[in-house]
Design a protein around this motif. Structure first.
Motif, PDB file in Angstrom:
ATOM      1  N   MET A   1       0.870  -1.143   0.051  1.00  0.00           N
ATOM      2  CA  MET A   1      -0.027   0.104  -0.090  1.00  0.00           C
ATOM      3  C   MET A   1       0.976   1.225  -0.008  1.00  0.00           C
ATOM      4  O   MET A   1       1.789   1.355   0.608  1.00  0.00           O
ATOM      5  CB  MET A   1      -0.907   0.156   1.169  1.00  0.00           C
ATOM      6  N   LYS A   2       0.430   2.138  -1.064  1.00  0.00           N
ATOM      7  CA  LYS A   2       1.386   3.519  -1.198  1.00  0.00           C
ATOM      8  C   LYS A   2       0.837   4.419   0.115  1.00  0.00           C
ATOM      9  O   LYS A   2      -0.277   4.458   0.302  1.00  0.00           O
ATOM     10  CB  LYS A   2       1.298   3.839  -2.354  1.00  0.00           C
ATOM     11  N   ASN A   3       1.818   5.155   0.651  1.00  0.00           N
ATOM     12  CA  ASN A   3       1.448   6.131   1.813  1.00  0.00           C
ATOM     13  C   ASN A   3       1.156   7.334   1.024  1.00  0.00           C
ATOM     14  O   ASN A   3       2.263   7.949   0.182  1.00  0.00           O
ATOM     15  CB  ASN A   3       2.389   6.201   2.614  1.00  0.00           C
ATOM     16  N   ILE A   4       0.409   8.272   1.258  1.00  0.00           N
ATOM     17  CA  ILE A   4       0.255   9.700   0.640  1.00  0.00           C
ATOM     18  C   ILE A   4       0.312  10.832   1.825  1.00  0.00           C
ATOM     19  O   ILE A   4      -0.609  10.592   2.959  1.00  0.00           O
ATOM     20  CB  ILE A   4      -1.405   9.779   0.005  1.00  0.00           C
TER      21      ILE A   4
ATOM     22  N   PHE B   1      -8.338   9.267  -2.817  1.00  0.00           N
ATOM     23  CA  PHE B   1      -7.093   8.237  -2.529  1.00  0.00           C
ATOM     24  C   PHE B   1      -7.661   7.087  -1.638  1.00  0.00           C
ATOM     25  O   PHE B   1      -7.118   6.253  -1.950  1.00  0.00           O
ATOM     26  CB  PHE B   1      -6.406   8.996  -1.863  1.00  0.00           C
TER      27      PHE B   1
ATOM     28  N   GLU C   1      -9.246   4.439  -3.466  1.00  0.00           N
ATOM     29  CA  GLU C   1      -8.314   3.650  -4.312  1.00  0.00           C
ATOM     30  C   GLU C   1      -7.368   2.793  -3.894  1.00  0.00           C
ATOM     31  O   GLU C   1      -6.526   2.427  -4.387  1.00  0.00           O
ATOM     32  CB  GLU C   1      -7.572   4.532  -5.479  1.00  0.00           C
TER      33      GLU C   1
ATOM     34  N   TYR D   1      -4.976   3.920  -1.094  1.00  0.00           N
ATOM     35  CA  TYR D   1      -3.945   4.248  -0.541  1.00  0.00           C
ATOM     36  C   TYR D   1      -4.168   4.625   0.997  1.00  0.00           C
ATOM     37  O   TYR D   1      -5.235   4.738   1.525  1.00  0.00           O
ATOM     38  CB  TYR D   1      -3.925   5.766  -1.518  1.00  0.00           C
ATOM     39  N   LYS D   2      -3.067   4.474   1.595  1.00  0.00           N
ATOM     40  CA  LYS D   2      -3.019   5.032   3.041  1.00  0.00           C
ATOM     41  C   LYS D   2      -2.842   6.297   3.050  1.00  0.00           C
ATOM     42  O   LYS D   2      -2.012   7.062   2.670  1.00  0.00           O
ATOM     43  CB  LYS D   2      -2.121   4.354   3.798  1.00  0.00           C
ATOM     44  N   VAL D   3      -3.850   7.198   3.582  1.00  0.00           N
ATOM     45  CA  VAL D   3      -3.675   8.941   3.707  1.00  0.00           C
ATOM     46  C   VAL D   3      -3.402   9.610   4.726  1.00  0.00           C
ATOM     47  O   VAL D   3      -4.256   9.192   5.851  1.00  0.00           O
ATOM     48  CB  VAL D   3      -4.993   9.381   2.925  1.00  0.00           C
TER      49      VAL D   3
ATOM     50  N   ASP E   1       5.161   8.045  -0.131  1.00  0.00           N
ATOM     51  CA  ASP E   1       5.551   7.746  -1.621  1.00  0.00           C
ATOM     52  C   ASP E   1       4.774   9.046  -2.563  1.00  0.00           C
ATOM     53  O   ASP E   1       5.553   9.324  -3.619  1.00  0.00           O
ATOM     54  CB  ASP E   1       4.648   6.699  -2.006  1.00  0.00           C
TER      55      ASP E   1
ATOM     56  N   GLY F   1       7.717   6.314  -4.219  1.00  0.00           N
ATOM     57  CA  GLY F   1       7.089   7.068  -5.152  1.00  0.00           C
ATOM     58  C   GLY F   1       7.930   8.332  -5.718  1.00  0.00           C
ATOM     59  O   GLY F   1       7.847   8.601  -6.925  1.00  0.00           O
TER      60      GLY F   1
ATOM     61  N   THR G   1      -1.242  10.364 -10.201  1.00  0.00           N
ATOM     62  CA  THR G   1      -1.034   9.095 -10.052  1.00  0.00           C
ATOM     63  C   THR G   1      -0.290   8.314 -11.132  1.00  0.00           C
ATOM     64  O   THR G   1       0.270   7.193 -10.908  1.00  0.00           O
ATOM     65  CB  THR G   1      -1.993   8.058  -9.442  1.00  0.00           C
TER      66      THR G   1
END
Length: 223
Positions: A1-4, A21, A24, A26-28, A61, A114, A193
Motif C-alpha cells: 500500500m502506498k502512503n500519501i 485516494f 483507491e 492508498y493510506k492517506v 510515496d 514514489g 498517480t
C-alpha cells in the motif's frame, strides 16, 4: 500500500481528493482539522506533524501540497495602489509555507518509493494567460512559487523525483460546490498517480523531464 501525505486539508476540493485516494486503496495522512473517513490526521504545527508521522510511518510515496491561498482583500490594481501587507501574507502562504513543508517532510520522501511531488496553481496566475487587472498579490506570489518549483525540479529530477502541478479550476466562490470539487478531485487523482507519456518510445522525449501544469480538463498551460 502506498502512503500519501496531504499537507492542507480544509477546502471541499482537499477533502474530496483525500477521499478519492482512500477509495483507491492508498493510506492517506493529512495535516488539518477536518476529519475525512479513513484519513489519519496529523497536527497543524510542522514540527509536531513530523514527529507524529515518524511514529506511524517512515516513508511517503506521494506528497501532495494543497497550498493555494487567495484573499478577498487582494482586489487592488495599479490605479488604486498595491497593498503591501496583503501581498506579503499571500507570498508567505503560497511560497514560504510550501518551501518549509517540503523541507520538513523531505526525509519521508527520500525513504519512499514514489518520489512524486504534487502542487496546485492557477492559470489565472500565468503571466501569459491571465486576463485580470487585479489580484496582484496572488499572481505575484504564484510567480515566485513557480520559480521555486523550477529550482526544485532541477535539483530533484536527477534523483528520480517527478512533479505534478495542477489547476483545479476552482475560484473562491465555487470551492464549496460539491459537483465541481468532486470532478476536480477525480481529475487531480488521475494526473497525480499516472506516468506521463514517452513520445514514440524515445526516452529523450520523456514528458516527465518537462515541468508543466495541467487543469481539471486536461489542458496544459504556460507559466
Amino acid at each position: 500500500m502506498k502512503n500519501i501525505l496531504i499537507t492542507d486539508l480544509k477546502k471541499e476540493f482537499d477533502k474530496k481528493l483525500a477521499g478519492v485516494f482512500v477509495r483507491e486503496g492508498y493510506k492517506v495522512y493529512a495535516i488539518g482539522n477536518d476529519q475525512v473517513d479513513k484519513v489519519t490526521l496529523i497536527p497543524l504545527d510542522l514540527k509536531d506533524a513530523a514527529a507524529k508521522l515518524k511514529k506511524i510511518t517512515d516513508r511517503i510515496d506521494i506528497y501532495i501540497d494543497l497550498s493555494d491561498e487567495q484573499s478577498i482583500d487582494d482586489n487592488f490594481n495599479i490605479r488604486s495602489g498595491l497593498n503591501d501587507q496583503v501581498m506579503r501574507n499571500l507570498y508567505d502562504a503560497n511560497v514560504i509555507k510550501p518551501m518549509s513543508m517540503l523541507e520538513t517532510f523531505f526525509p519521508f520522501l527520500e525513504a519512499g518509493e514514489g518520489k512524486r511531488l504534487c502542487y496546485l496553481t492557477s492559470a489565472q496566475a500565468s503571466i501569459n494567460e491571465t486576463n485580470d487587472t487585479d489580484g496582484y498579490g496572488y499572481k505575484m506570489a504564484k510567480a515566485g512559487f513557480h520559480n521555486f518549483l523550477q529550482i526544485t525540479r532541477n535539483v530533484l529530477a536527477p534523483k528520480g523525483y517527478s512533479i505534478r502541478v495542477f489547476d483545479p479550476c476552482l475560484c473562491v466562490s465555487d470551492d464549496n460546490s460539491n459537483n465541481k470539487s468532486e470532478m476536480a478531485a477525480e481529475a487531480a487523482f488521475n494526473y497525480f498517480t499516472r506516468k506521463r507519456g514517452v513520445e514514440r518510445g524515445d526516452t529523450m522525449r520523456d514528458d516527465e523531464n518537462n515541468l508543466v501544469f495541467r487543469d481539471m480538463y486536461g489542458r496544459q498551460h504556460s507559466w
